[in-house]
Design an enzyme around this catalytic site. Structure first.
Site, PDB file in Angstrom:
ATOM      1  N   ARG A   1      44.384  35.108  38.208  1.00 40.26           N
ATOM      2  CA  ARG A   1      44.103  33.786  37.635  1.00 40.26           C
ATOM      3  C   ARG A   1      45.174  33.378  36.623  1.00 40.26           C
ATOM      4  O   ARG A   1      45.521  32.198  36.521  1.00 40.26           O
ATOM      5  CB  ARG A   1      42.712  33.769  36.984  1.00 40.26           C
ATOM      6  CG  ARG A   1      41.604  33.641  38.011  1.00 40.26           C
ATOM      7  CD  ARG A   1      40.222  33.604  37.387  1.00 40.26           C
ATOM      8  NE  ARG A   1      39.215  33.294  38.400  1.00 40.26           N
ATOM      9  CZ  ARG A   1      37.910  33.337  38.189  1.00 40.26           C
ATOM     10  NH1 ARG A   1      37.430  33.682  37.007  1.00 40.26           N
ATOM     11  NH2 ARG A   1      37.067  33.026  39.162  1.00 40.26           N
TER      12      ARG A   1
ATOM     13  N   LYS B   1      23.562  38.748  51.349  1.00 40.51           N
ATOM     14  CA  LYS B   1      22.309  37.991  51.439  1.00 40.51           C
ATOM     15  C   LYS B   1      22.446  36.619  52.085  1.00 40.51           C
ATOM     16  O   LYS B   1      23.340  35.854  51.726  1.00 40.51           O
ATOM     17  CB  LYS B   1      21.760  37.792  50.035  1.00 40.51           C
ATOM     18  CG  LYS B   1      21.307  39.085  49.395  1.00 40.51           C
ATOM     19  CD  LYS B   1      20.730  38.801  48.042  1.00 40.51           C
ATOM     20  CE  LYS B   1      20.088  40.045  47.450  1.00 40.51           C
ATOM     21  NZ  LYS B   1      19.617  39.798  46.085  1.00 40.51           N
TER      22      LYS B   1
ATOM     23  N   GLY C   1      33.543  35.124  45.664  1.00 44.81           N
ATOM     24  CA  GLY C   1      32.970  36.447  45.406  1.00 44.81           C
ATOM     25  C   GLY C   1      33.873  37.599  45.779  1.00 44.81           C
ATOM     26  O   GLY C   1      34.996  37.708  45.308  1.00 44.81           O
TER      27      GLY C   1
ATOM     28  N   GLY D   1      31.899  30.816  42.595  1.00 48.44           N
ATOM     29  CA  GLY D   1      30.872  29.785  42.761  1.00 48.44           C
ATOM     30  C   GLY D   1      31.426  28.437  43.187  1.00 48.44           C
ATOM     31  O   GLY D   1      30.821  27.742  44.021  1.00 48.44           O
TER      32      GLY D   1
END
Ligand code: 3PG
Ligand code: MG
Length: 400
Positions: free
Chosen positions: A37, A199, A356, A379
């Site tokens: 980053r 998930k 993620g 996100g």
């Protein structure tokens, strides 16, 4: 058509620029452990300084919830930022109530760079409080946002401030949005999407949106177990979400109705437990035993994924295929990531990945640099794939 305001339209020469970065970087033993980053921020910082701007950098770090939390200080990030731009970075320790930020910002000279303390030390940051936004806006003449990975947050330093100053996206944010637009809004078809991870529950909106956009959706990770179980397959002790079988069936029906291909594993790698080097075998999805745990896709599935990649022209990738953190269960993710990288290098595929664990998975395969674009966002990348408007992007759009 609304278009993104960039540094091409914003006059920064000789100005004081408030620059929002995402310096919410991984740390280990008090040092920045992953510079990605920070490195992405360098082109914008270099351009601003070359144009004679003074730069006041804002970022959050962690989730201190509106209070000063010493362990969440941005102080240790300043030296890493300084090394990345080969210039001093003055760190400004402030609790955001003491007036220090304004005092230092006012004393800076053209070319100077100051990094302010964690904006989330003030409760007004996450509340997007107008007064706190005004405090931040008071630190400069113009606002540049180079933190795409924070654009899903409508916070004072990502959204509120942009109402108060002439604003534009920095170069990293611009590149990120251009890459995502190219992949999702006007993709060369066929468009394939990999949706992996543990998930379904966290990816229902994302899959729903992709069903309207992608030609092929490839399901990987433990999420695939839920689909397999919903279809009536034995999945043994595998991770699954039993309360989502109906959702999984609905997704499969929806895909069939829209003539989309939903690719599920046809064979899997199973072991009795998730541990390094655990005894494992590849079996057909119809041959999983009650004591088995599915930890990766098998060789036939890898071949099917590679085939889907080979006919695609655009690929969007979110999430790993297996439990890639531990060998040998990284094999499916590594093999397919390498295939995507090779097709990209051959000019046959536009590949965009993010969200993620995805970057870690591609790094594990050693191919993150070979994708067309790898997002550092978690996100924000997911919300973009869900088709949601990101407040930090929306505020930088100009009508024209
Ligand atoms: C991130 O690391 O995902 C971004 O910096 C956003 O952080 P947040 O999830 O705490 O808002
Ligand atoms: Mg996050």
């Amino acid at each position: 058509m609304p278009s993104l305001a960039t540094l091409d339209e914003l006059d920064v020469a000789g100005k004081r620029v408030v620059l929002r970065l995402d310096l919410n970087v991984p740390m280990k033993d008090g040092e920045v452990s992953d510079l990605t980053r920070i490195e992405r921020a360098v082109p914008t910082l270099r351009e601003l300084r070359a144009k004679g701007a003074t730069v006041v950098v804002l970022s959050h770090f962690g989730r201190p919830k509106g209070k000063v939390v010493a362990e969440m200080s941005l102080a240790p990030v300043a030296p890493a930022l300084s090394r990345a731009i080969f210039a001093p970075v003055q760190f400004v320790a402030t609790n955001w109530h003491d007036g220090k930020a304004a005092e230092v910002a006012g004393s800076l000279r053209p070319g100077d760079v100051a990094l302010m303390e964690n904006t989330r030390f003030h409760p007004g940051e996450e509340a997007n409080d107008a007064q706190f936004a005004a405090v931040l806006a008071g630190l400069g003449d113009v606002y540049v946002d180079d933190a795409f990975s924070c654009a899903h947050r409508a916070h004072a330093s990502t959204e509120g401030i942009a109402h108060l100053l002439p604003s534009a996206a920095g170069r990293a944010m611009q590149a990120e949005i251009e890459a995502l637009q190219k992949a999702l809004e006007s993709p060369e078809r066929p468009l394939a999407a990999v949706v992996g991870g543990a998930k379904i529950s966290t990816k229902l909106d994302l899959i729903g949106n992709l069903l309207g956009l992608a030609d092929t959706i490839i399901i990987g990770g433990a999420m695939a177990n839920t689909f397999l179980a919903a279809e009536g397959h034995e999945v043994g002790k595998s991770l699954k979400e039993a309360d989502l079988y109906d959702n999984a069936r609905e997704i499969m029906r929806d895909a069939a109705g829209r003539d989309r291909t939903l690719l599920l594993p046809s064979d899997v790698v199973v072991a009795a437990e998730f541990s390094a080097g655990a005894a494992h075998r590849s079996v057909d999805v119809n041959a999983v035993g009650p004591e088995d745990m599915i930890l990766d896709i098998g060789p036939a599935s890898v071949a099917a994924v590679e085939k889907a990649f080979a006919v695609a022209r655009t690929l969007v990738w979110n999430g790993p295929f297996g439990a890639f953190e531990l060998a040998p269960f990284d094999a499916g993710t590594v093999a397919t990531a390498k295939a995507a990288a090779r097709l990209t290098k051959e000019g046959r595929l536009v590949s965009v990945a993010g969200g993620g664990d995805t970057v870690a998975a591609l790094n594990r395969a050693g191919v993150a640099g070979d994708f067309t674009y790898v997002s550092t966002a978690g996100g924000a990348f997911l919300e973009w794939l869900e088709g949601k408007a990101l407040p930090g992007v929306a505020i930088l759009m100009t009508q024209g």
